[in-house]
Each structure stands twice: as structure tokens, then as C-alpha cells.
Scaffold this motif. Structure first.
Motif, PDB file in Angstrom:
ATOM      1  N   GLY A  69     -32.409  50.896 -44.029  1.00  0.00           N
ATOM      2  CA  GLY A  69     -33.209  50.922 -42.811  1.00  0.00           C
ATOM      3  C   GLY A  69     -34.633  50.456 -43.034  1.00  0.00           C
ATOM      4  N   VAL A  70     -35.255  50.897 -44.138  1.00  0.00           N
ATOM      5  CA  VAL A  70     -36.651  50.526 -44.382  1.00  0.00           C
ATOM      6  C   VAL A  70     -36.772  49.032 -44.677  1.00  0.00           C
ATOM      7  CG1 VAL A  70     -36.857  50.881 -46.894  1.00  0.00           C
ATOM      8  CG2 VAL A  70     -38.757  51.466 -45.393  1.00  0.00           C
ATOM      9  N   ILE A  71     -35.746  48.460 -45.281  1.00  0.00           N
ATOM     10  CA  ILE A  71     -35.789  47.017 -45.563  1.00  0.00           C
ATOM     11  C   ILE A  71     -35.543  46.211 -44.292  1.00  0.00           C
ATOM     12  CG2 ILE A  71     -34.561  45.164 -46.779  1.00  0.00           C
ATOM     13  CD1 ILE A  71     -34.385  47.060 -49.184  1.00  0.00           C
ATOM     14  N   GLN A  72     -34.703  46.712 -43.413  1.00  0.00           N
ATOM     15  CA  GLN A  72     -34.484  46.024 -42.140  1.00  0.00           C
ATOM     16  C   GLN A  72     -35.738  46.042 -41.270  1.00  0.00           C
ATOM     17  OE1 GLN A  72     -30.973  48.127 -40.779  1.00  0.00           O
ATOM     18  NE2 GLN A  72     -29.672  46.370 -41.245  1.00  0.00           N
ATOM     19  N   LEU A  73     -36.527  47.108 -41.388  1.00  0.00           N
ATOM     20  CA  LEU A  73     -37.749  47.203 -40.589  1.00  0.00           C
ATOM     21  C   LEU A  73     -38.952  46.564 -41.268  1.00  0.00           C
ATOM     22  CD1 LEU A  73     -37.457  50.858 -39.216  1.00  0.00           C
ATOM     23  CD2 LEU A  73     -37.029  48.725 -37.995  1.00  0.00           C
ATOM     24  N   GLY A  74     -38.836  46.291 -42.565  1.00  0.00           N
ATOM     25  CA  GLY A  74     -39.935  45.694 -43.318  1.00  0.00           C
ATOM     26  C   GLY A  74     -39.967  44.184 -43.188  1.00  0.00           C
ATOM     27  N   ASP A  75     -40.990  43.576 -43.788  1.00  0.00           N
ATOM     28  CA  ASP A  75     -41.113  42.115 -43.712  1.00  0.00           C
ATOM     29  C   ASP A  75     -41.525  41.531 -45.066  1.00  0.00           C
ATOM     30  OD1 ASP A  75     -43.672  43.060 -43.811  1.00  0.00           O
ATOM     31  OD2 ASP A  75     -44.385  42.005 -42.029  1.00  0.00           O
ATOM     32  N   TYR A  76     -40.988  42.087 -46.135  1.00  0.00           N
ATOM     33  CA  TYR A  76     -41.298  41.614 -47.480  1.00  0.00           C
ATOM     34  C   TYR A  76     -40.131  40.811 -48.054  1.00  0.00           C
ATOM     35  CZ  TYR A  76     -45.017  45.078 -47.157  1.00  0.00           C
ATOM     36  OH  TYR A  76     -46.110  45.805 -46.744  1.00  0.00           O
ATOM     37  N   ARG A  77     -40.446  39.920 -48.984  1.00  0.00           N
ATOM     38  CA  ARG A  77     -39.402  39.119 -49.619  1.00  0.00           C
ATOM     39  C   ARG A  77     -38.680  39.889 -50.719  1.00  0.00           C
ATOM     40  NH1 ARG A  77     -43.273  34.878 -50.718  1.00  0.00           N
ATOM     41  NH2 ARG A  77     -42.429  34.766 -52.830  1.00  0.00           N
ATOM     42  N   GLU A  78     -39.342  40.914 -51.232  1.00  0.00           N
ATOM     43  CA  GLU A  78     -38.756  41.719 -52.297  1.00  0.00           C
ATOM     44  C   GLU A  78     -39.226  43.161 -52.132  1.00  0.00           C
ATOM     45  OE1 GLU A  78     -38.310  40.674 -56.827  1.00  0.00           O
ATOM     46  OE2 GLU A  78     -40.248  41.680 -56.558  1.00  0.00           O
ATOM     47  N   TYR A  79     -38.368  44.097 -52.554  1.00  0.00           N
ATOM     48  CA  TYR A  79     -38.699  45.518 -52.479  1.00  0.00           C
ATOM     49  C   TYR A  79     -38.536  46.143 -53.862  1.00  0.00           C
ATOM     50  CZ  TYR A  79     -38.616  44.818 -47.494  1.00  0.00           C
ATOM     51  OH  TYR A  79     -38.893  44.353 -46.236  1.00  0.00           O
ATOM     52  N   ARG A  80     -39.545  46.896 -54.272  1.00  0.00           N
ATOM     53  CA  ARG A  80     -39.525  47.508 -55.593  1.00  0.00           C
ATOM     54  C   ARG A  80     -39.609  49.029 -55.465  1.00  0.00           C
ATOM     55  NH1 ARG A  80     -43.256  43.664 -59.551  1.00  0.00           N
ATOM     56  NH2 ARG A  80     -42.279  41.671 -58.956  1.00  0.00           N
ATOM     57  N   LEU A  81     -39.173  49.703 -56.523  1.00  0.00           N
ATOM     58  CA  LEU A  81     -39.301  51.152 -56.596  1.00  0.00           C
ATOM     59  C   LEU A  81     -39.225  51.570 -58.053  1.00  0.00           C
ATOM     60  CD1 LEU A  81     -36.193  52.169 -57.262  1.00  0.00           C
ATOM     61  CD2 LEU A  81     -35.901  51.973 -54.809  1.00  0.00           C
ATOM     62  N   ASP A  82     -39.530  52.834 -58.294  1.00  0.00           N
ATOM     63  CA  ASP A  82     -39.372  53.369 -59.641  1.00  0.00           C
ATOM     64  C   ASP A  82     -38.621  54.680 -59.565  1.00  0.00           C
ATOM     65  OD1 ASP A  82     -41.327  55.722 -59.602  1.00  0.00           O
ATOM     66  OD2 ASP A  82     -42.682  54.082 -59.086  1.00  0.00           O
ATOM     67  N   VAL A  83     -37.996  55.056 -60.653  1.00  0.00           N
ATOM     68  CA  VAL A  83     -37.223  56.287 -60.718  1.00  0.00           C
ATOM     69  C   VAL A  83     -37.289  56.827 -62.136  1.00  0.00           C
ATOM     70  CG1 VAL A  83     -35.087  55.013 -61.169  1.00  0.00           C
ATOM     71  CG2 VAL A  83     -34.960  57.333 -60.262  1.00  0.00           C
ATOM     72  N   VAL A  84     -37.329  58.149 -62.278  1.00  0.00           N
ATOM     73  CA  VAL A  84     -37.354  58.760 -63.603  1.00  0.00           C
ATOM     74  C   VAL A  84     -36.094  58.372 -64.363  1.00  0.00           C
ATOM     75  CG1 VAL A  84     -37.369  60.953 -64.853  1.00  0.00           C
ATOM     76  CG2 VAL A  84     -38.791  60.671 -62.827  1.00  0.00           C
ATOM     77  N   LYS A  85     -36.250  58.043 -65.624  1.00  0.00           N
ATOM     78  CA  LYS A  85     -35.169  57.478 -66.430  1.00  0.00           C
ATOM     79  C   LYS A  85     -33.933  58.361 -66.496  1.00  0.00           C
ATOM     80  CE  LYS A  85     -34.359  55.251 -70.915  1.00  0.00           C
ATOM     81  NZ  LYS A  85     -34.976  54.914 -72.225  1.00  0.00           N
ATOM     82  N   ASP A  86     -34.124  59.688 -66.462  1.00  0.00           N
ATOM     83  CA  ASP A  86     -32.966  60.575 -66.589  1.00  0.00           C
ATOM     84  C   ASP A  86     -32.354  60.970 -65.238  1.00  0.00           C
ATOM     85  OD1 ASP A  86     -34.828  62.327 -65.636  1.00  0.00           O
ATOM     86  OD2 ASP A  86     -34.798  63.682 -67.352  1.00  0.00           O
TER      87      ASP A  86
END
Length: 201
Positions: free
Chosen positions: A136-153
Motif C-alpha cells: 500500500g505504501v509503495i502504491q501511494l508513494g512516488d519513488y523509483r526505489e524503496y529501502r528499509l532496514d531490519v535487525v539481522k536476527d
């Protein structure tokens, strides 16, 4: 029959957004205080709904997600709120710390959006809410790429992201993360095409 919807957040959503974030990231906020009510009050006053989205189940907020740009983040922390809830010493340190983490500009290109604070209320988990919010957030956004981070474990979250087309990036944590005792993170990215959804016209 339940109705699940995804939409931009509004001011009236702030208390529920704060509650879900405080409960979902309790272990992180425990570094500041174990009093969850104090965390909620700080977050209510700090959250910028212009960067936040929510998923609802039959009208009840079930999850929240933030979409940041390089220089626009989802929180505007005020030192006075921290001092009021935590005292001069702990509050002052906590404010500076969280401002550095979640209010400063991100080291990402202008064409990329950054997905942050993906959180689902405990009673609504394992029902596809997080995946719905990602798309949903990507459909409403207007960026060419989306990034995020997550704890390794956090293997469950990593599986969710990679199942939806996110690929790992060769990015390392800032040096101060390790010095402050933060767990190692993995950084991932996806394009709308890779995720299988296109932005709204």
C-alpha cells in the motif's frame, strides 16, 4: 465480515499510532524507560502524520508504517517532551539520541523512499497486515526505489521482505551503532516493479 483498508494517517490516529509503536518497539524504548505510558505520550506529541500510514480492520487501527524521504522523517522530537516525562538528565540524553536516529536526513539518493516503523498490533498479527502495508505504501508513494532496514536476527521480517522482492544491499551500519550496543542490521531495497505493484496515477 471484516473490512481491511489502508490509508494515509490523520491527526486523530496519533494516539493509536503511538500505542502500537510503543508496544511493538518496547525493547528498543526500554533503553530510555520501561514505562510504556511515558513512551506513548512522547510519541503522540512527536509523530508527523504526513509521513505515516495506517491499516484498519473494520475501522480499528491494526498497523502503521512510515515513509520517509531523504530529508523528511516521521518524527519531530522536542527535548521538552522528553524532559517532562523522563527528567532533565535521562530526558535530555534520550531526546538527542532519538533525534539523531529518527529526525536527521537519511543517507539515501533522492529517488529513494525509506520505509520505517513497520508495526502491527499484536492481536492482528499473522493476518497479512504487514504485507498489505508494504504494498500500500509503495502504491501511494512516488519513488523509483524503496529501502528499509531490519535487525539481522529478525528472521520473520527478513523472510517477509525477501518474499516480496526486497533484495539485500551492501550497506554497513554507522560506526556509532556498534559503540552504543545496537544489534546489527540488514538493509534491503525494492522497486515497484519488483514488488509487483505500480504507484497510483
Amino acid at each position: 465480515m471484516e473490512t481491511i483498508e489502508f490509508r494515509k494517517a490523520i491527526a486523530a490516529d496519533k494516539p493509536e499510532i503511538a500505542r502500537i509503536l510503543a508496544e511493538s518497539f518496547r525493547e528498543d524504548f526500554n533503553l530510555l524507560t520501561k514505562n510504556n505510558d511515558k513512551v506513548k505520550r512522547i510519541l503522540v506529541n512527536s509523530v508527523d502524520t504526513a509521513r505515516m500510514f495506517v491499516a484498519t480492520v473494520s475501522g480499528q487501527i491494526a498497523g502503521t508504517i512510515a515513509l520517509s524521504s531523504r530529508d523528511k522523517r516521521p518524527f519531530h522530537f522536542k527535548t521538552s517532551d522528553f524532559v517532562k516525562e523522563l527528567g532533565w538528565f535521562r530526558g535530555g540524553i534520550g531526546a538527542q539520541f532519538l533525534k539523531k536516529m529518527f529526525s536527521v536526513a537519511l543517507p539515501i539518493p533522492e529517488y529513494a523512499g525509506y520505509i520505517e516503523f513497520v508495526a502491527v498490533d499484536e492481536k492482528f498479527r499473522r493476518r497479512g497486515i504487514a504485507e498489505l502495508m508494504l504494498k500500500g505504501v509503495i502504491q501511494l508513494g512516488d519513488y523509483r526505489e524503496y529501502r528499509l532496514d531490519v535487525v539481522k536476527d529478525n528472521e520473520g521480517a527478513i523472510r517477509l521482505y525477501e518474499k516480496n522482492g526486497f533484495r539485500r544491499l551492501d550497506i554497513k551500519d554507522p560506526a556509532y551503532y556498534k559503540l552504543l550496543g545496537f544489534p546489527e542490521k540488514i538493509y534491503l531495497a525494492v522497486t515497484p516493479d519488483e514488488l509487483g505493484c505500480s504507484p497510483e496515477p
